[in-house]
Design a protein around this motif. Structure first.
Motif, PDB file in Angstrom:
ATOM      1  N   GLU A 750      15.276 -19.176 -26.616  1.00 47.74           N
ATOM      2  CA  GLU A 750      16.613 -18.970 -26.057  1.00 47.74           C
ATOM      3  C   GLU A 750      17.665 -18.895 -27.161  1.00 47.74           C
ATOM      4  O   GLU A 750      18.664 -18.182 -27.049  1.00 47.74           O
ATOM      5  N   LYS A 907      25.790 -21.741 -26.051  1.00 46.87           N
ATOM      6  CA  LYS A 907      25.585 -20.297 -26.174  1.00 46.87           C
ATOM      7  C   LYS A 907      26.222 -19.557 -24.991  1.00 46.87           C
ATOM      8  O   LYS A 907      26.927 -18.556 -25.170  1.00 46.87           O
ATOM      9  N   TYR A 908      25.990 -20.071 -23.797  1.00 45.56           N
ATOM     10  CA  TYR A 908      26.515 -19.401 -22.615  1.00 45.56           C
ATOM     11  C   TYR A 908      27.951 -19.825 -22.318  1.00 45.56           C
ATOM     12  O   TYR A 908      28.743 -19.028 -21.803  1.00 45.56           O
ATOM     13  N   GLN A 909      28.287 -21.071 -22.662  1.00 43.64           N
ATOM     14  CA  GLN A 909      29.648 -21.532 -22.421  1.00 43.64           C
ATOM     15  C   GLN A 909      30.640 -20.699 -23.231  1.00 43.64           C
ATOM     16  O   GLN A 909      31.717 -20.337 -22.742  1.00 43.64           O
ATOM     17  N   ARG A 911      30.300 -17.590 -24.167  1.00 41.47           N
ATOM     18  CA  ARG A 911      30.416 -16.273 -23.537  1.00 41.47           C
ATOM     19  C   ARG A 911      31.310 -16.331 -22.302  1.00 41.47           C
ATOM     20  O   ARG A 911      32.149 -15.450 -22.078  1.00 41.47           O
ATOM     21  N   ILE A 912      31.109 -17.374 -21.515  1.00 36.49           N
ATOM     22  CA  ILE A 912      31.918 -17.527 -20.303  1.00 36.49           C
ATOM     23  C   ILE A 912      33.377 -17.776 -20.661  1.00 36.49           C
ATOM     24  O   ILE A 912      34.291 -17.199 -20.059  1.00 36.49           O
ATOM     25  N   ILE A 950      26.356 -13.772 -16.129  1.00 36.62           N
ATOM     26  CA  ILE A 950      26.161 -14.693 -17.251  1.00 36.62           C
ATOM     27  C   ILE A 950      25.868 -16.095 -16.742  1.00 36.62           C
ATOM     28  O   ILE A 950      25.034 -16.820 -17.290  1.00 36.62           O
ATOM     29  N   SER A 951      26.545 -16.480 -15.666  1.00 35.20           N
ATOM     30  CA  SER A 951      26.319 -17.812 -15.088  1.00 35.20           C
ATOM     31  C   SER A 951      24.882 -17.938 -14.588  1.00 35.20           C
ATOM     32  O   SER A 951      24.248 -18.990 -14.731  1.00 35.20           O
ATOM     33  N   GLU A 953      22.308 -16.283 -15.766  1.00 38.46           N
ATOM     34  CA  GLU A 953      21.475 -16.392 -16.973  1.00 38.46           C
ATOM     35  C   GLU A 953      21.534 -17.811 -17.524  1.00 38.46           C
ATOM     36  O   GLU A 953      20.512 -18.368 -17.961  1.00 38.46           O
ATOM     37  N   ALA A 954      22.740 -18.384 -17.532  1.00 37.97           N
ATOM     38  CA  ALA A 954      22.913 -19.743 -18.054  1.00 37.97           C
ATOM     39  C   ALA A 954      22.140 -20.745 -17.217  1.00 37.97           C
ATOM     40  O   ALA A 954      21.500 -21.662 -17.751  1.00 37.97           O
ATOM     41  N   LYS A 955      22.203 -20.586 -15.908  1.00 37.13           N
ATOM     42  CA  LYS A 955      21.487 -21.491 -15.013  1.00 37.13           C
ATOM     43  C   LYS A 955      19.990 -21.450 -15.301  1.00 37.13           C
ATOM     44  O   LYS A 955      19.322 -22.498 -15.402  1.00 37.13           O
ATOM     45  N   ALA A 957      18.498 -20.434 -18.068  1.00 39.67           N
ATOM     46  CA  ALA A 957      18.219 -20.957 -19.402  1.00 39.67           C
ATOM     47  C   ALA A 957      18.273 -22.476 -19.425  1.00 39.67           C
ATOM     48  O   ALA A 957      17.440 -23.142 -20.044  1.00 39.67           O
TER      49      ALA A 957
END
Length: 962
Positions: A750, A907-909, A911-912, A950-951, A953-955, A957
């Protein structure tokens, strides 16, 4: 707040999220719910390949519980009604890949009966080692009986395979390989490209050809022209090698003999004491050196670069002169322009001062010429109309002494060799091209209407040496000729890049300054960095095997290098000398050796004590060291590649020349070409690549060379890829293959940490070690960067690491000026504070990282020492030993579960947060009347959709990371 809590607003219990199109009819085992179909295939294939290894561990009583769970999982997948057949195919393929399974001798049996017999024996020997599934009622006796029966059946089948299908496959691979060797694939791609773009003669077809010409090396160039380019390099190495051999004899002269021989070779009068130094051996050496210089001088005459009469007048006394100007004692510099073609020709033509003369009142131009000739001048040229003449007069011995002439035959021969080998090779190449056929160059005196469409004229510019003009044209006998567009592009671009590096192009001195700065910046990242030495050696080991080199030649090649450059008496083996002359090593290796002769001469020359200005030579020595800039680490880095190239050169000769026979010139040349190509020749004649490595992508040349070789290996020698994949797979399995390990691997994937080599299951470059440690060997894989998506440089999304622009030296300066760290995507702490001390430290840190070798490794060691075992809340923790190992390229990393989870969330935070900021700005613009309703609604809807994606994907991951 836990990282997972940041996404608590996501509904993880939606019914559609629980569905699995592949596994919804089979109850999955706890802990494996998230696995995809590809994960399952990879798992069963890995189980097959590791069957014997699992059996050995079972016999030894290790990892029994985990292996039992794995076997249960395997059985579940194999029995699945939906995809069990595919799983069985993958598992069977894995069994074929089991290394012990290779022992089955069907491939070597002479007939079906012997194959069956040998197979039964082999099956009986190897089968007991396999994993025993006791829950299914199996035992080692069962395994043995099945192995005997299976081996007896399988070996004849393999024998049949070997005699029928295998040759066809071999031929297919061979044909593909031959197509690669002959460039047929490249030609096909070119043809297809033209077809896609509308054909060669269409506008789009020409655009495609132009792009190919700038990106693909030698694209569209006639074969004869490409051969001539290769011969130019070989010729330059040959002449430089001849000078090296002679200079090895010059090096044995005493300093006093060296000075006296210089005078003798330049036809100056020697004192009685100097004549006594001229023994028969020394005189013979002078004649040998003179003969070599004259041989190349004759080549210049034959090429039309040097007047025959001028050559005859100077051939007994010419050697390259070096001076040190003494007008300003604080700024002494050696006068030289060794990279400029035409230097030697112009030096033969004239030295000293040029002066223009006009007839005196009542005097004819001829009379004025005779008058000045009596004063020591000689005619250079007459002006149009005969109103003036340009004449030249050499410096007198007294004038040369005041200028600081370097009186050393060894130094003069080394300098002469560098210049003459460059000039003769360059202009001989132009002459060869000028004599080629109509597909390359139009014959002389061709009427304009008969010149083919698209052909372009080579410039007629003259060479300049310093401020002096010459009668030598830059392109020699090719100047003014009409050539094909591909040849014109290749020649003109190469000349343009050379001028840029020498500060003679449109950018003037800035181009040369930037090139020198970039060279230094690259050295700090390569030859001056111990980490890269380790990476270089290990990747060369793998690359050498991928191209089918035999390791037995590495020891011989290493010994040859040690004898040639190690302490004590230098000795070069016949293979070494031949490889050197044929350009197997770095293109400038011969010239560097000539430079070494110059430097060694300085050290001996300073011991004489008879020079007019003792400090002159000290200054020269320090200046030379400064500009040469070659440290032991630089030379070691070059030798690391050189040893492997020489080994491959020896290997190719051993495989293609019968034992006991002397290779022919063609066989030597073929071996040299092979070694240069497959151990990465960094001389790349692709304009776009040249431009990129001079600007945004300084290291693109490695990927440009290595990636095609790896791709070729996949086609021609796929078993080599499988071998190294299996080695990595086994290395990872040695430490662990349990549920915890797979969870760790998913988190690393990831975060783009490590990668599976060419997608081979389990062949990950992060090798699991005991005690939550991993060994990172990503940089030990040739062209491994192409497979890595870890963000480097300016972090352009989607680009692999080697294609990420960094800007080189200019990029480093830009980072220091702006204070922006392209790796973290943030301002360096302290920048923008307005506090001088913090600003200075922050920008100084950037300069250190960019321009000081060993900066990062040094800080890591200091950081580990300071930490003294204490845990950092966010940064990776290293022990002192790990930092010391990392400093030499052995990268051991500690797996920290908490930090891995946190980084996945970040990583995802990030992007969000970025998209949320944009959405808030759009809302503010709407309130301020800057955006129309239609565009506002459409844009908001799009961004909300992206946030949802994206959310999701984050969930997913985060669920894997738990």
């Amino acid at each position: 707040m836990a990282i997972s809590d940041r996404f608590s607003y996501l509904d993880t219990n939606k019914e559609e999220d629980k569905k699995d199109s592949v596994t919804n009819n089979t109850q999955p085992l706890l802990g494996y719910e998230e696995e995809t179909y590809a994960d399952k295939l990879a798992f069963v294939a890995r189980m097959g390949m590791s069957d014997t290894w699992r059996g050995v561990k079972q016999i030894l009583g290790t990892d029994e519980e985990q292996m039992a769970r794995d076997q249960k999982k395997l059985n579940m997948y194999l029995r699945n009604e939906t995809y069990g057949g595919s799983m069985m195919a993958a598992y069977t393929a894995g069994l074929f890949g089991d290394p012990v399974g290779w022992f089955i001798p069907g491939m070597k049996a002479k007939n079906l009966a012997s194959a069956a017999k040998a197979g039964a024996i082999a099956g009986g020997l190897t089968a007991p080692l396999g994993y025993v599934d006791e829950e299914e009622g199996m035992s080692r006796v069962n395994n043995t009986l099945i192995g005997i029966a299976g081996g007896g059946t399988l070996s004849p089948a393999l024998y049949k395979f070997n005699k029928t299908i295998a040759p066809a496959m071999s031929k297919a691979y061979g044909d593909a390989g031959e197509a690669i060797n002959k460039g047929i694939i490249g030609q096909s791609v070119r043809t297809v490209g033209r077809g896609i773009k509308g054909g060669k003669d269409t506008k789009r077809g020409k655009v495609f050809d132009n792009i190919g010409g700038y990106v693909i090396e030698n694209y569209g160039l006639p074969k004869g022209f490409v051969t001539a380019k290769g011969n130019r390099r070989l010729m330059e190495n040959k002449w430089a090698g001849d000078f090296n051999e002679v200079l090895q004899k010059f090096e044995k002269l005493t300093p006093e003999q060296d000075r006296a021989l210089y005078k003798l070779m330049t036809d100056e009068k020697l004192a009685k004491s100097e004549m006594e130094l001229m023994t028969p051996d020394v005189k013979a050496l002078g004649k040998e050196g003179r003969a070599l210089v004259n041989t190349l001088g004759k080549q210049l005459v034959d090429l039309g670069l040097l007047d025959k009469d001028v050559f005859k007048a100077n051939k007994k006394k010419y050697l390259y002169r070096s001076y040190e100007k003494t007008a300003d004692p604080r700024k002494k510099r050696i006068v030289r322009d060794e990279n400029n073609v035409g230097v030697i020709a112009s030096e033969f033509v004239r030295r000293g001062r040029d002066k223009t003369f006009r007839p005196r009142k009542g005097q004819s131009i001829s009379a004025r010429i005779k008058e000045e000739e009596a004063n020591g001048y000689r005619l250079i040229s007459k002006a149009k109309g005969g109103k003036s003449v340009l004449m030249n007069k050499d410096y007198s011995p007294e004038e040369r002494a005041k200028m600081g002439e370097i009186i050393s035959s060894t130094f003069a021969m080394a300098k002469t060799g560098k210049l003459m080998s460059n000039d003769v090779a360059t202009f001989k190449f132009y002459d060869d091209v000028a004599k080629m056929g109509d597909d390359v160059v139009v014959p002389k005196n061709t009427a304009p209407e008969n010149i083919p469409e698209g052909f372009k004229q080579i410039p007629k510019d003259f060479v300049r040496v310093g401020k002096k003009g010459t009668k030598v044209r830059e392109f020699g006998n090719l100047s003014g000729r009409w050539v094909s567009p591909e040849v014109h592009r290749d020649l003109v671009w190469a000349n343009r890049m050379k001028k840029y590096r020498q500060g003679r192009g449109g950018l003037g001195g800035f181009g040369q300054l930037h090139h020198k700065a970039l060279q230094y910046w690259k050295r700090t990242k390569t030859s001056l960095n111990p980490v890269v030495h380790m990476n270089n050696i290990m990747s060369n080991v793998v690359l050498y095997d991928l191209v089918d080199g035999s390791y037995k030649h590495l020891g011989s090649a290493g010994k040859d290098f040690y004898k040639a450059f190690g302490p004590g008496t230098k000795f070069k083996s016949d293979d070494f000398k031949m490889a050197e002359k044929l350009g197997v090593f770095n293109a400038d290796m011969m010239k560097r050796e000539l430079t070494d002769f110059e430097i060694d001469t300085y050290t001996r020359y300073m011991k004489i004590g008879k020079q007019q200005d003792d400090k002159l030579l000290d200054n020269m020595w320090e200046s030379t060291k400064k500009h040469a800039g070659k440290t032991p680490l630089d030379k070691l880095y070059s030798a690391e590649d050189g040893v492997f190239r020489l080994a491959l050169f020896k290997d190719h000769l051993a495989k293609n020349v019968r034992e006991g026979l002397t290779p022919t010139d063609d066989q030597y040349a073929e071996a040299a070409t092979f070694a240069r190509k497959y151990m990465l020749d960094y001389e790349i004649d692709a304009p776009a690549v040249e431009l990129m490595r001079e600007t945004a992508m300084p290291f693109i040349s490695y990927t440009y060379r290595a990636a095609p070789i790896v791709a070729e290996t996949v086609v021609k020698r796929p078993w080599k890829i499988a071998k190294w994949g299996l080695i990595l797979n086994a290395a990872n399995d040695l430490a662990a293959d349990d549920e915890e390990y797979r969870t760790e691997r998913k988190r690393q994937d990831e975060l783009n940490m490590g990668f599976d080599v060419l997608g081979i299951p389990g062949a990950n470059t992060l090798i699991k070690l005991p005690n939550e440690k991993y060994l990172d060997v990503s940089r030990w894989i040739p062209a491994g960067d192409v497979l890595s998506t870890e963000t480097k440089g300016f972090g352009v999304p989607g680009l692999p690491a080697p294609l990420q622009p960094s800007g080189g030296a200019l990029g480093g300066i830009a980072k220091a000026v702006t204070g922006f760290d392209t790796f973290t995507k943030q301002m360096v702490p302290g920048v923008g504070s307005g506090v001088m001390e913090d600003e200075f430290k922050a920008r100084g840190t950037i300069i250190g990282k960019e321009f000081l070798p060993f900066w990062n490794q040094g800080w890591n060691i200091w950081d580990s020492y300071q930490a003294n075992g204490k845990r950092h809340p966010t940064k990776d923790d290293r022990t002192l030993n790990e930092s010391l190992l990392g400093a030499i390229g052995i990268k051991v990393k500690t797996y920290d579960e908490k930090k891995m989870k946190m980084r996945v969330g970040y990583k995802y935070q990030n992007r969000i947060d970025s998209l949320t900021k944009k959405l808030r700005k759009k809302v503010a613009d709407k309130k301020g009347g800057r955006v129309k309703d239609d565009s506002y609604n459409a844009e908001v809807k799009r961004m909300q959709s992206e946030l949802k994606r994206i959310s999701k994907e984050a969930k997913e991951a985060l669920r894997k990371a738990q």
